[in-house]
Design a protein around this motif. Structure first.
Motif, mmCIF file in Angstrom:
data_model
loop_
_atom_site.group_PDB
_atom_site.id
_atom_site.type_symbol
_atom_site.label_atom_id
_atom_site.label_comp_id
_atom_site.label_asym_id
_atom_site.label_seq_id
_atom_site.Cartn_x
_atom_site.Cartn_y
_atom_site.Cartn_z
ATOM 1 N N ILE A 53 42.084 -22.820 2.063
ATOM 2 C CA ILE A 53 41.514 -22.314 1.141
ATOM 3 C C ILE A 53 41.326 -20.742 1.753
ATOM 4 O O ILE A 53 41.134 -19.513 0.980
ATOM 5 N N LEU A 54 41.350 -20.614 2.975
ATOM 6 C CA LEU A 54 41.441 -19.151 3.629
ATOM 7 C C LEU A 54 41.803 -18.311 3.807
ATOM 8 O O LEU A 54 42.427 -16.751 2.874
ATOM 9 N N GLU A 55 43.760 -18.757 3.021
ATOM 10 C CA GLU A 55 44.470 -18.199 3.057
ATOM 11 C C GLU A 55 44.870 -17.820 1.917
ATOM 12 O O GLU A 55 45.052 -16.865 1.126
ATOM 13 N N ALA A 56 44.642 -18.161 0.526
ATOM 14 C CA ALA A 56 44.562 -18.074 -0.371
ATOM 15 C C ALA A 56 43.027 -16.770 -0.935
ATOM 16 O O ALA A 56 43.225 -16.723 -1.598
ATOM 17 N N PHE A 57 41.865 -16.720 0.019
ATOM 18 C CA PHE A 57 41.197 -16.244 -0.034
ATOM 19 C C PHE A 57 41.849 -14.912 0.055
ATOM 20 O O PHE A 57 41.409 -13.142 -0.565
ATOM 21 N N ILE A 58 42.340 -15.078 1.294
ATOM 22 C CA ILE A 58 43.353 -13.177 2.206
ATOM 23 C C ILE A 58 44.112 -13.150 0.566
ATOM 24 O O ILE A 58 44.202 -11.863 0.628
ATOM 25 N N GLU A 59 45.197 -13.778 0.517
ATOM 26 C CA GLU A 59 45.913 -13.527 -0.645
ATOM 27 C C GLU A 59 45.615 -12.798 -1.897
ATOM 28 O O GLU A 59 45.531 -12.006 -2.063
ATOM 29 N N GLN A 60 43.891 -12.884 -2.502
ATOM 30 C CA GLN A 60 43.170 -13.159 -3.506
ATOM 31 C C GLN A 60 43.006 -11.817 -2.825
ATOM 32 O O GLN A 60 42.324 -10.676 -4.173
ATOM 33 N N PHE A 61 42.398 -11.519 -1.352
ATOM 34 C CA PHE A 61 41.342 -10.401 -2.230
ATOM 35 C C PHE A 61 42.579 -9.160 -2.370
ATOM 36 O O PHE A 61 43.417 -8.416 -1.690
ATOM 37 N N PRO A 62 41.625 -7.701 -2.758
ATOM 38 C CA PRO A 62 42.151 -7.159 -3.362
ATOM 39 C C PRO A 62 41.709 -5.478 -1.757
ATOM 40 O O PRO A 62 41.602 -5.953 -0.945
ATOM 41 N N ALA A 63 42.813 -4.671 -1.816
ATOM 42 C CA ALA A 63 43.331 -3.776 -1.765
ATOM 43 C C ALA A 63 42.497 -2.524 -1.363
ATOM 44 O O ALA A 63 42.306 -1.803 -0.444
ATOM 45 N N HIS A 64 41.683 -2.770 -2.678
ATOM 46 C CA HIS A 64 40.361 -1.517 -3.015
ATOM 47 C C HIS A 64 39.065 -2.145 -4.213
ATOM 48 O O HIS A 64 40.196 -3.054 -4.624
ATOM 49 N N PHE A 65 38.819 -2.004 -4.125
ATOM 50 C CA PHE A 65 37.672 -2.271 -5.498
ATOM 51 C C PHE A 65 37.597 -2.046 -6.261
ATOM 52 O O PHE A 65 38.545 -1.007 -6.950
ATOM 53 N N PRO A 66 37.498 -2.951 -8.059
ATOM 54 C CA PRO A 66 37.818 -1.659 -8.862
ATOM 55 C C PRO A 66 36.889 -1.092 -9.248
ATOM 56 O O PRO A 66 35.821 0.284 -8.454
ATOM 57 N N PRO A 67 37.300 0.531 -10.060
ATOM 58 C CA PRO A 67 36.613 1.531 -9.964
ATOM 59 C C PRO A 67 34.812 1.321 -11.044
ATOM 60 O O PRO A 67 33.700 2.715 -10.529
ATOM 61 N N VAL A 68 34.621 0.163 -10.887
ATOM 62 C CA VAL A 68 33.394 0.548 -11.429
ATOM 63 C C VAL A 68 32.526 -0.330 -10.400
ATOM 64 O O VAL A 68 31.280 0.248 -10.040
ATOM 65 N N THR A 69 33.162 -0.777 -9.418
ATOM 66 C CA THR A 69 32.001 -1.100 -7.811
ATOM 67 C C THR A 69 32.891 -0.405 -7.301
ATOM 68 O O THR A 69 33.589 -1.329 -6.309
ATOM 69 N N PRO A 70 33.200 0.542 -6.717
ATOM 70 C CA PRO A 70 34.555 1.493 -6.027
ATOM 71 C C PRO A 70 33.532 1.406 -4.260
ATOM 72 O O PRO A 70 34.477 1.225 -3.666
ATOM 73 N N THR A 71 32.925 1.175 -4.491
ATOM 74 C CA THR A 71 31.735 0.302 -2.546
ATOM 75 C C THR A 71 31.312 -0.542 -2.588
ATOM 76 O O THR A 71 30.773 -1.615 -3.105
ATOM 77 N N LEU A 72 31.281 -0.200 -0.892
ATOM 78 C CA LEU A 72 30.899 -1.961 -1.268
ATOM 79 C C LEU A 72 29.044 -2.203 -1.712
ATOM 80 O O LEU A 72 28.406 -3.737 -1.963
ATOM 81 N N GLU A 73 28.036 -1.003 -1.486
ATOM 82 C CA GLU A 73 26.869 -1.212 -2.024
ATOM 83 C C GLU A 73 27.217 -1.053 -3.569
ATOM 84 O O GLU A 73 26.008 -2.141 -4.213
ATOM 85 N N HIS A 74 28.324 -0.735 -4.130
ATOM 86 C CA HIS A 74 28.126 -0.799 -5.315
ATOM 87 C C HIS A 74 28.160 -1.996 -5.950
ATOM 88 O O HIS A 74 27.535 -2.385 -7.137
ATOM 89 N N LEU A 75 29.003 -2.947 -5.331
ATOM 90 C CA LEU A 75 29.819 -4.371 -5.988
ATOM 91 C C LEU A 75 28.496 -5.141 -5.365
ATOM 92 O O LEU A 75 27.733 -6.715 -5.960
ATOM 93 N N THR A 76 27.079 -5.117 -3.947
ATOM 94 C CA THR A 76 25.982 -5.567 -3.714
ATOM 95 C C THR A 76 25.250 -5.469 -4.605
ATOM 96 O O THR A 76 24.731 -6.616 -5.428
ATOM 97 N N SER A 77 25.021 -4.391 -6.003
ATOM 98 C CA SER A 77 23.741 -3.889 -6.558
ATOM 99 C C SER A 77 24.384 -4.979 -8.089
ATOM 100 O O SER A 77 23.884 -5.604 -8.450
ATOM 101 N N LEU A 78 25.800 -5.906 -7.908
ATOM 102 C CA LEU A 78 26.187 -6.044 -9.537
ATOM 103 C C LEU A 78 26.011 -7.310 -8.514
ATOM 104 O O LEU A 78 25.615 -8.696 -9.495
ATOM 105 N N VAL A 79 26.328 -7.770 -7.238
ATOM 106 C CA VAL A 79 25.984 -9.093 -7.365
ATOM 107 C C VAL A 79 24.273 -9.501 -7.316
ATOM 108 O O VAL A 79 24.467 -10.266 -7.808
ATOM 109 N N PHE A 80 23.628 -9.061 -6.897
ATOM 110 C CA PHE A 80 22.398 -8.938 -7.252
ATOM 111 C C PHE A 80 21.467 -8.382 -8.671
ATOM 112 O O PHE A 80 20.089 -8.891 -8.564
#
Length: 1013
Positions: free
Chosen positions: A530-557
């Motif tokens: 499961i971890l190996e599949a998670f690492i393979e699917q993890f993107p090299a960069h975040f999408p433009p709508v959530t360019p940073t981790l803070e933007h991604l966190t706001s969307l998650v919550f």
């Protein structure tokens, strides 16, 4: 270092060390340099001679013919060498080579090519070995030479440095390092539990030297592998510590242990796949392949203070708080993203964050009813408690709402969005109140049990969540083909079966040997996959709508934020627009009318029951008397009222003073007060109904709309008024211990009625809006109002006594008679001014705007006009966001009233001045009353009245000065109104300190008291 001896030197004679008389042999030099000739040096000619003696084609370090190289010759050199056309061959065979060698270009090409193949200036026997690299090098530094050359030079200079090192072969080293890198002891390295690091097994040696390499180079190669094994083993020991934690530490600790364990298993499996080779050059490649694993383990170890340079005794204590655990992982992930670390490192920390925070985030969601409802904790009820709502409707004990609210979670990870951090505690409290107020509300239903907060990492998940939240798909820079599509397999193109038999027939379409059965009892750990599949699917960069981790966190919550906001506003709407006993607006009217004595019917009956403004001391014979038998007993045989031997407590009802015991005990006081509230409630309800019936005028359409809205208002009032009979009631405080007891025990004192207060029992869910702390403020104001009523009645009695021509005070002392008249006038003016200020400015000026503000908020909840109150005319009216903000505003309202009445603890000095002035007025009325009854002689009363008058003038002058200083220091009511943001056109609250300006203007207009008139 090795050297060569010139061939022209004579051999050294044989050393003879036999006798002392023989001379020692002559020491000759062991090397020789040919002296330079005494002639000018010509490097060009020397190069030509060298090229003629050693042709480039026969040079062992150079194999390519110079004619095949394209060497650019400067024009200047071509001109200078134009006369060299007849030179002999320069290392080139054949006719073409000889022809080309005659040209200057060919000559200089051979010279340049020879310079390129210049060998190292280090001469050693190592160069004669067949395995020596024939690659040309131009450096003279030993550190840049081959490892064997460098090791040989170091050993020749310091032979003792390598004698104590343990020499191992590459094959033996590889076998040990494969075990060490996965954290296990091997033949060469063992785990030292005292230092938490791997040490060499060989006794007496501290260094390990790879065969044909220096120990320094060997240590540089081995250190990375030892560091990987050490960090992995330290993390494994840390996981063991986490697994020994108790259940009290919560599931987050065990989730962290599982996540770290999964990461270590994955790293072990991945590192074990890296193969070693006996090729010395391949060792460098393996060393480079293990660099990412060292970075990963270093970051994980530094996260919990177990880095390579930290000793075991310096390990920091582990904080098992879920908030700190998750916040620390989030900060590390954010740091790795900012430093642009490798994708695998970012993916591993993202996996640890998701696996560790999953349970905690679910608990946070449950605490606000998002995805389920929290379980009710068993209530703790005191057996000796006699609380009126200790039992619910089913007869089971119910926990106090304040105890339940006190146990809510107030600390959350700091990476939560700021609006969510502000709303979460309020939403948790709102859920508790909503479950009590509306147990069947849709927000408490089961349809939301599948809602959860989860982290989003892939672009597909982010875009989907964005579409759900915002209702539109944002522009994505990734092409449509970037999303993974399911691979087409044999099973996908096979025949389609009905659903009922698809599971049974699908195995027949599989490839031979692809179907495998597994035992039901077999435990398969797929965490690393499961971890190996998670690492393979993890993107090299975040999408433009959530360019940073803070933007991604706001969307998650975001969904959780919307739910908390909805929960708070829903509960607020229930208290503002409810048609039952939870309507807060109607409860405020009851509190203002009875606890603040602003209801005319209640005020009139309260004055009749407790106070008297008669000009003589008699026992009242009105309808509120105790009984006919008691009235007969109070009369003497002559039919006249019984005269009391106690001083006349002017202003208090004579019925309360009949037994000459204070405070009244037994059923006397309750008998007098039993019908005060009931009669006033009946009058209150009847007056409202009649008023509404009379006010229904206008055309037919408007009458129907107004009638419908008023029917709802009337129903709400009817429900609240029916319950008010038992929610509002008089109560008696316990006698104080120490100071203050004397005033309660003396009916002549202004504190004589402080033992009496009004208790109010709000409905269970509303006791947050009307808390005991808020009720205590109401009761402090009510006690002050009772003192004011007492003094008002005493002043009225004073005027009745002075208006009686048969008993005019001081008939023979004209000066004191004028003083009494003047004192009575200024005392009545002072008391009347203070009373009107308290009810009109302090209470009405603050309470009425608050009710208007509440009505505006209520009207905003019903834009269709279903509420009887019209919507606000201005757009800037204040809106309450939740119930607790409304409760805070309610408490602030009472603080303003207390401040305006000088009843706050910070105003004790000026408040005491006001109380002493009222007490002097009451004392003046008591003296005149005793004089009126004939219990005091004129000369005795004259001195007492004169003394009280002087004290009152001085006290009022001081009070006016102190009040003026407070007004000058404090803000004006206009400033308070502007700071609070009330809309233009709305009713301005008079405020607390700002309202004192009105009192000063009423009491000391023209500086009458301060100028000593």
């Amino acid at each position: 270092m090795w050297f060569t001896t010139p061939t022209d030197l004579e051999p050294l004679p044989k050393l003879n060390l036999g006798g002392d008389t023989e001379d020692l042999p002559q020491i000759r030099p062991a090397f020789f340099f040919t002296p330079l000739g005494d002639k000018p040096q010509d490097p060009i000619l020397e190069a030509i001679r060298l090229a003629q003696s050693k042709p480039p084609a026969r040079n062992p370090y150079y194999n390519a013919p110079p004619s095949t190289r394209d060497v650019g010759i400067p024009k200047e050199l071509a001109i200078l060498t134009a006369d060299l056309g007849g030179l002999n061959e320069v290392g080139v065979e054949g006719e073409e080579g000889a022809k080309s060698a005659k040209s200057p270009v060919a000559f200089w090409s051979s010279v340049f090519e020879y310079q390129r193949q210049a060998s190292s200036s280090i001469l050693s026997w190592d160069r004669l070995r067949p395995t020596h690299s024939s690659r040309a090098t131009t450096t003279a530094f030993l550190s840049e030479q081959d490892d064997r050359v460098f090791a040989s030079a170091r050993y020749s200079l310091h032979p003792e440095s390598s004698q104590s090192a343990h020499e191992v072969s590459l094959d033996e080293l590889h076998r040990s390092l494969r075990m060490t890198t996965i954290g296990a002891s091997s033949r060469l390295f063992k785990w030292d539990p005292t230092q938490d690091r791997f040490a060499y097994v060989a006794e007496g040696t501290r260094n390990l030297r790879i065969k044909e390499r220096d120990e320094v180079i060997s240590a540089s190669i081995i250190d990375r592998f030892l560091s990987i094994g050490m960090l992995l083993r330290r993390l494994e020991e840390f996981i063991k510590v986490l697994q020994l934690r108790t259940v009290k530490d919560g599931p987050t600790v065990h989730a962290l242990a599982h996540a770290l364990s999964t990461v270590l298993v994955y790293l072990r499996e991945t590192m074990f796949k890296v193969s070693f080779s006996d090729d010395p050059n391949y060792m460098t490649a393996v060393w480079s392949k293990y660099a990412p694993y060292e970075d990963i383990l270093t970051a994980l170890s530094d996260l919990y203070g177990r880095g390579p340079s930290v000793l075991p005794e310096d390990y920091p204590a582990f904080d098992s708080s879920p908030v700190n655990i998750i916040s620390l992982i989030y900060q590390q992930l954010s740091s790795q993203l900012e430093r642009q670390s490798g994708t695998i490192i970012q993916a591993i920390f993202a996996y640890i964050l998701e696996a560790t925070s999953k349970g905690y985030l679910h608990e946070v969601c449950i605490s606000v009813g998002f995805g389920g409802q929290p379980m009710k904790s068993p209530p703790r009820v005191d057996e000796d408690s006699e609380d009126y709502y200790a039992l619910d409707d089913e007869g089971e004990p119910e926990e106090d709402v304040f105890q339940e609210l006190a146990r809510i979670q107030t600390t959350f990870p700091d990476f939560f969005p700021k609006p969510l951090l502000d709303l979460l505690p309020t939403a948790q409290k709102s859920l508790i109140l909503l479950r009590r107020a509306r147990p069947d509300h849709p927000l408490l239903g089961e349809e939301s049990k599948h809602k959860r907060v989860r982290w989003l990492w892939t672009e597909h998940d982010v875009i989907t969540a964005w579409d759900e939240v915002h209702g539109s798909t944002p522009f994505s820079s990734a092409p449509a083909s970037s999303f993974q599509t399911p691979a087409v397999t044999r099973s996908n193109i096979g025949p389609t079966y009905p659903p009922e038999i698809a599971a049974s027939f699908r195995i027949f379409d599989m490839d031979p040997g692809s179907f495998r059965t597994e035992s039901a009892l077999q435990v398969i750990d797929r965490s690393s996959s499961i971890l190996e599949a998670f690492i393979e699917q993890f993107p090299a960069h975040f999408p433009p709508v959530t360019p940073t981790l803070e933007h991604l966190t706001s969307l998650v919550f975001r969904k959780l934020l919307d739910h908390t906001s909805t929960l708070s506003t829903t509960l607020l709407s229930i208290f503002l627009t409810s048609s039952d006993n939870l309507n807060f607006h109607l409860h405020l009217r009851l509190l203002r009318g009875y606890l603040l004595a602003t209801e005319p019917a209640f005020k009139m009956r309260l004055l009749e029951a407790l106070f008297s403004d008669r000009g003589e001391y008699v026992v009242d014979e009105g309808a509120h008397g105790m009984s006919i038998r008691s009235a007969r007993r109070r009369r003497t045989k002559t039919g006249k009222p019984k005269e009391s031997k106690q001083p006349w407590a002017v202003g208090i009802s004579g019925s309360l003073l009949e037994r000459e015991i204070w405070p009244p005990v037994g059923g006397d006081l309750s008998f007098f007060l039993r019908t005060v509230i009931m009669d006033s409630l009946e009058t209150h309800g009847g007056r409202n109904v009649d008023h509404e019936q009379v006010s229904e005028v206008g055309d037919v359409d408007s009458r129907s709309v107004v009638s419908g809205s008023r029917d709802g208002e009337r129903r709400r009032q009817h429900v609240v008024l029916e319950e008010a009979a038992w929610r509002v009631g008089f109560a008696i405080r316990d006698l104080p211990v120490g100071n203050g007891r004397e005033g309660w025990m003396n009916p002549l004192s202004i504190e004589a009625l402080d033992f009496l207060y009004i208790d109010y029992k709000p409905p269970r869910p509303m006791d947050v809006l009307i808390s005991p702390h808020i009720l205590e403020k109401y009761q402090r104001i009510f006690a002050f109002i009772l003192r004011l009523f007492r003094v008002e009645c005493a002043v009225k009695s004073l005027f009745r006594m002075m208006n009686d021509p048969s008993t005019s005070p001081f008939p023979t002392l004209a000066k004191h008679r004028k003083m009494v008249l003047h004192f009575g006038f200024i005392a009545q003016s002072f008391v009347a001014t203070l009373s009107s200020y308290v009810f009109d400015t302090a209470i009405g000026g603050n309470f009425d705007p608050f009710l208007d503000q509440l009505s505006s908020s209520t009207a905003s909840e019903h834009p269709d006009g279903s509420d009887s109150r019209p919507p606000p005319t201005t757009a800037g009216s204040t809106r309450f966001t939740d119930v607790f903000e409304l409760a805070s505003a309610h408490s602030v309202l009472l603080d303003r009233i207390l401040t305006a009445c000088l009843l706050r603890s910070g105003q004790k000095a000026v408040g005491d001045l006001l109380g002493q002035a009222l007490e002097l007025v009451l004392e003046f009325c008591v003296v005149v009353g005793e004089l009126h009854r004939g219990r005091l002689a004129e000369y005795e009363a004259a001195g007492m009245v004169e003394d009280i008058y002087v004290k009152f003038r001085a006290k009022m002058a001081t009070f006016a000065k102190v009040l003026k200083s407070l007004v000058d220091k404090g803000p004006s009511s206009t400033t308070i109104w502007a700071l609070e943001g009330h809309a233009v056109g709305t009713r301005r609250p008079t405020g607390g300190t700002a309202a004192l300006h009105h009192l000063l203007m009423r009491l000391d207009l023209g500086a009458w008291w301060t100028q000593g008139r």
